[in-house]
Scaffold this motif. Structure first.
Motif, PDB file in Angstrom:
ATOM      1  N   ASP B 118      -0.376   9.129   6.688  1.00  0.00           N
ATOM      2  CA  ASP B 118       0.431   8.595   7.777  1.00  0.00           C
ATOM      3  C   ASP B 118       1.864   9.129   7.718  1.00  0.00           C
ATOM      4  O   ASP B 118       2.526   9.261   8.751  1.00  0.00           O
ATOM      5  N   VAL B 119       2.335   9.436   6.513  1.00  0.00           N
ATOM      6  CA  VAL B 119       3.641  10.094   6.390  1.00  0.00           C
ATOM      7  C   VAL B 119       3.569  11.461   7.071  1.00  0.00           C
ATOM      8  O   VAL B 119       4.464  11.849   7.834  1.00  0.00           O
ATOM      9  N   MET B 120       2.454  12.166   6.838  1.00  0.00           N
ATOM     10  CA  MET B 120       2.317  13.505   7.419  1.00  0.00           C
ATOM     11  C   MET B 120       2.184  13.424   8.940  1.00  0.00           C
ATOM     12  O   MET B 120       2.694  14.300   9.658  1.00  0.00           O
ATOM     13  N   LEU B 121       1.510  12.386   9.445  1.00  0.00           N
ATOM     14  CA  LEU B 121       1.415  12.186  10.896  1.00  0.00           C
ATOM     15  C   LEU B 121       2.797  11.940  11.487  1.00  0.00           C
ATOM     16  O   LEU B 121       3.120  12.392  12.583  1.00  0.00           O
ATOM     17  N   ARG B 122       3.602  11.204  10.738  1.00  0.00           N
ATOM     18  CA  ARG B 122       4.970  10.947  11.201  1.00  0.00           C
ATOM     19  C   ARG B 122       5.735  12.274  11.302  1.00  0.00           C
ATOM     20  O   ARG B 122       6.424  12.528  12.287  1.00  0.00           O
ATOM     21  N   VAL B 123       5.571  13.108  10.273  1.00  0.00           N
ATOM     22  CA  VAL B 123       6.230  14.423  10.291  1.00  0.00           C
ATOM     23  C   VAL B 123       5.740  15.250  11.487  1.00  0.00           C
ATOM     24  O   VAL B 123       6.539  15.884  12.187  1.00  0.00           O
ATOM     25  N   ALA B 124       4.424  15.196  11.747  1.00  0.00           N
ATOM     26  CA  ALA B 124       3.863  15.962  12.865  1.00  0.00           C
ATOM     27  C   ALA B 124       4.431  15.466  14.199  1.00  0.00           C
ATOM     28  O   ALA B 124       4.742  16.259  15.092  1.00  0.00           O
ATOM     29  N   PHE B 125       4.591  14.161  14.313  1.00  0.00           N
ATOM     30  CA  PHE B 125       5.139  13.609  15.555  1.00  0.00           C
ATOM     31  C   PHE B 125       6.613  13.999  15.712  1.00  0.00           C
ATOM     32  O   PHE B 125       7.058  14.391  16.796  1.00  0.00           O
ATOM     33  N   ILE B 126       7.354  13.922  14.636  1.00  0.00           N
ATOM     34  CA  ILE B 126       8.765  14.335  14.654  1.00  0.00           C
ATOM     35  C   ILE B 126       8.862  15.809  15.070  1.00  0.00           C
ATOM     36  O   ILE B 126       9.717  16.199  15.862  1.00  0.00           O
ATOM     37  N   TYR B 127       7.935  16.597  14.536  1.00  0.00           N
ATOM     38  CA  TYR B 127       7.877  18.007  14.914  1.00  0.00           C
ATOM     39  C   TYR B 127       7.655  18.162  16.407  1.00  0.00           C
ATOM     40  O   TYR B 127       8.366  18.897  17.103  1.00  0.00           O
ATOM     41  N   GLU B 128       6.655  17.445  16.934  1.00  0.00           N
ATOM     42  CA  GLU B 128       6.316  17.615  18.358  1.00  0.00           C
ATOM     43  C   GLU B 128       7.495  17.241  19.251  1.00  0.00           C
ATOM     44  O   GLU B 128       7.730  17.856  20.280  1.00  0.00           O
ATOM     45  N   ARG B 129       8.254  16.229  18.826  1.00  0.00           N
ATOM     46  CA  ARG B 129       9.389  15.753  19.611  1.00  0.00           C
ATOM     47  C   ARG B 129      10.605  16.658  19.471  1.00  0.00           C
ATOM     48  O   ARG B 129      11.672  16.357  19.996  1.00  0.00           O
ATOM     49  N   GLY B 130      10.447  17.751  18.715  1.00  0.00           N
ATOM     50  CA  GLY B 130      11.539  18.714  18.607  1.00  0.00           C
ATOM     51  C   GLY B 130      12.637  18.294  17.656  1.00  0.00           C
ATOM     52  O   GLY B 130      13.768  18.788  17.738  1.00  0.00           O
ATOM     53  N   ASP B 131      12.311  17.357  16.741  1.00  0.00           N
ATOM     54  CA  ASP B 131      13.344  16.842  15.852  1.00  0.00           C
ATOM     55  C   ASP B 131      13.186  17.311  14.405  1.00  0.00           C
ATOM     56  O   ASP B 131      13.757  16.714  13.484  1.00  0.00           O
ATOM     57  N   LEU B 132      12.387  18.355  14.194  1.00  0.00           N
ATOM     58  CA  LEU B 132      12.151  18.817  12.825  1.00  0.00           C
ATOM     59  C   LEU B 132      12.756  20.201  12.582  1.00  0.00           C
ATOM     60  O   LEU B 132      13.570  20.392  11.672  1.00  0.00           O
ATOM     61  N   GLU B 133      12.382  21.153  13.425  1.00  0.00           N
ATOM     62  CA  GLU B 133      12.752  22.557  13.180  1.00  0.00           C
ATOM     63  C   GLU B 133      14.253  22.790  13.264  1.00  0.00           C
ATOM     64  O   GLU B 133      14.885  22.499  14.284  1.00  0.00           O
TER      65      GLU B 133
END
Lengths: 350, 350
Positions: B118-133
């Motif tokens: 679920d931590v990794m899903l959170r990271v994936a969602f943050i990525y999709e929302r453009g808040d990671l890269e």
């Protein structure tokens, strides 16, 4: 570089039409047009044969910002919804056959309906949240025919539809009679208070309001005033395409002021298919006119580009509608400068 | 019958432990205990050999209310999240190996960590929302080690962790050094203002705050004060188990007051596995004591019962934290009468 620009560049690493870009962009169309225009002028994006793509300079800007090629993280099976309607497959088939002869959307009410699959997902989500079975459900504006999808499950106690378009009212009542559904539709103009036999008597509301601030204040107030009290819930669609996040914040303030807690916001839950929804009318939409200014030659939509988030709210106390009684409407209730697709009129407002 | 009761009866058409019921219930534990007690006393539910189920009278009540056997509508593939982390499978494997020797949660900080998936899903969602890269990310409290999951993708510009537990600070810094991650952890007490080299300098915050109103006001204020401005985003977990919807509404008011729009609320997005999180300590939790009063003999948890919704917010203007400067803490900041599971202390507050 601003996030609103970078998110466009990120998508355009894979060449795509402006319509696909719109479908994948989470800010309003105003922002998209402004940023896209700037990116084209600065030579970071190019437009050729109807396709947008990043230029070499655009690639460099992405590299500088540390942005890699786009990966897909939305679940394929449920297309990112988290919800499936397998349990309601028979209801879905009934609903599909009931939508076959639906009245075509008309320009007068600027109607637009949600894809049948997404209507059924909405029903499934309402079910999971405990707001379907045995419930009295109020639908304000129903060109989606969600009332028939709800009833096709056999689970709600009754469904009441308020709708300005008499064709839809007749269609829904006809289908309800034929199938023995506990659904009753009547004509209604959102400028009026709810009828006394509806006020404060429903467990759940469903609506897809206009997205101007005065308009949504009116719709959500009417919807709230139909609810019983603590524990009653509401579902409505809200786009990022025609509502900036500043507007989202204002709408959320209204909801809290009306004694709702916001319990769920599911992004891009409902898609509006182009087929059946837009035709020649597209050329009159502000977004089309603006995009033609920016791009010159504009190809017709090759993908369903308009979608909304599904918002669920629940009353923590009595409903406190912000508008009561009859109101006079003026233009600003159904058009604002963020209304880029549905600007010509609204569905329930005349 | 009240919805809060009916939703319990609906679940108990399939016999299950009280822990499974908790995991499937969307209201606070206070309400669950009160309603369950009443249902047992009224003979609508029975408890035998550690399993709750509806009685014949309960079945009749369900029939009266028009409620059918429970159908599953959450997508199996993504377990209702809508998001998958297939694109980050290598990062997930790195993260998993990095969590193997994580410091065990201690009673002193009442730590509890989210399932690695679920931590990794959170990271994936943050990525999709453009808040990671390419982003500068601030993590306040990190017993989930989300900083390492973020960094394992290779995408963020840098990650800064503020955490009260020195063991975690050392662990995170050690892993960052070994793997060459742009992650820096430091000790921090939420009673203090953010250090000047953090204030207003981050694109994104991630936190899992305590859920008392004074506590969450403090956490979210600190988190907000770390953000740059318009377009900066925040992610945090919020439960329905320890926060009533009245409290949700208050928290949502705070967020709007701080100039955030709430953009996403994903229900039951993060599960806290029992294994590793709770041990003998469970018997000291208010929920355990209360359930033993109601049920008598209480079986140990047979399912992961504690979960939180993932809330995403985005600034529409400068951050306007509701608390600034040093504050003195008193007990009400980390314990209120809805704190049924994490009541003994908080993770970052001493």
């Amino acid at each position: 570089m601003l996030k609103k620009k970078l998110l466009i560049l990120r998508e355009l690493q894979r060449p795509q039409s402006v319509w696909e870009l719109i479908s994948r962009y989470d800010y309003d169309l105003h922002a998209l047009c402004d940023e896209l225009k700037a990116l084209l002028e600065d030579g970071l994006v190019e437009y050729r044969d109807g396709m947008l793509s990043v230029t070499e300079e655009g690639e460099m800007a992405l590299e500088d910002a540390g942005i890699a090629p786009r990966a897909e993280v939305r679940c394929e099976r449920c297309r990112g919804r988290g919800i499936v309607y397998d349990a309601f497959i028979e209801a879905f088939e009934t609903y599909l056959s009931l939508t076959e002869n639906r009245p075509a959307p008309v320009t007068e009410y600027d109607q637009g309906y949600i894809a049948p699959e997404d209507v059924m997902l909405r029903v499934a989500f309402i079910y999971e949240r405990g707001d379907l079975e045995g419930k009295d459900i109020l639908v304000i504006g129903d060109d989606d025919l969600v009332s028939l999808a709800l009833a096709a499950t056999g689970l709600p106690h009754r469904v009441r539809v308020l709708e300005i378009d008499e064709r839809l009212v007749d269609y829904i009542n006809g289908a309800a009679k034929e199938y023995g559904f506990p659904v009753e539709a009547g004509t209604y103009d959102v400028r009026e208070e709810l009828p006394p036999d509806i006020l404060g008597l429903y467990d759940v509301f469903i609506t897809d309001p206009v997205e101007t601030l005065p308009g949504i204040r009116l719709f959500l107030s009417r919807a709230a005033s139909g609810l019983k009290g603590e524990g009653s819930a509401g579902y409505f669609g809200l786009t990022t395409q025609e509502s900036s996040l500043r507007k989202w914040r204002e709408i959320e303030k209204m909801l809290l002021d009306m004694n709702f807690a916001i319990t769920d916001i599911l992004r891009r839950f409902s898609t509006y298919p182009n087929t059946g929804n837009i035709g020649a009318a597209l050329e009159e939409y502000p977004v089309y006119i603006r995009l033609r200014e920016i791009l010159g030659d504009l190809t017709p939509p090759d993908t369903d580009f308009y979608s909304s988030s599904l918002v669920r709210v629940e009353l923590v106390d009595r409903p406190r509608p912000l508008v009561t009684g009859h109101v006079e409407l003026t233009d600003e209730i159904y058009v604002d400068d963020e209304a880029y697709v549905t600007a010509k009129a609204s569905r329930v407002l005349r």
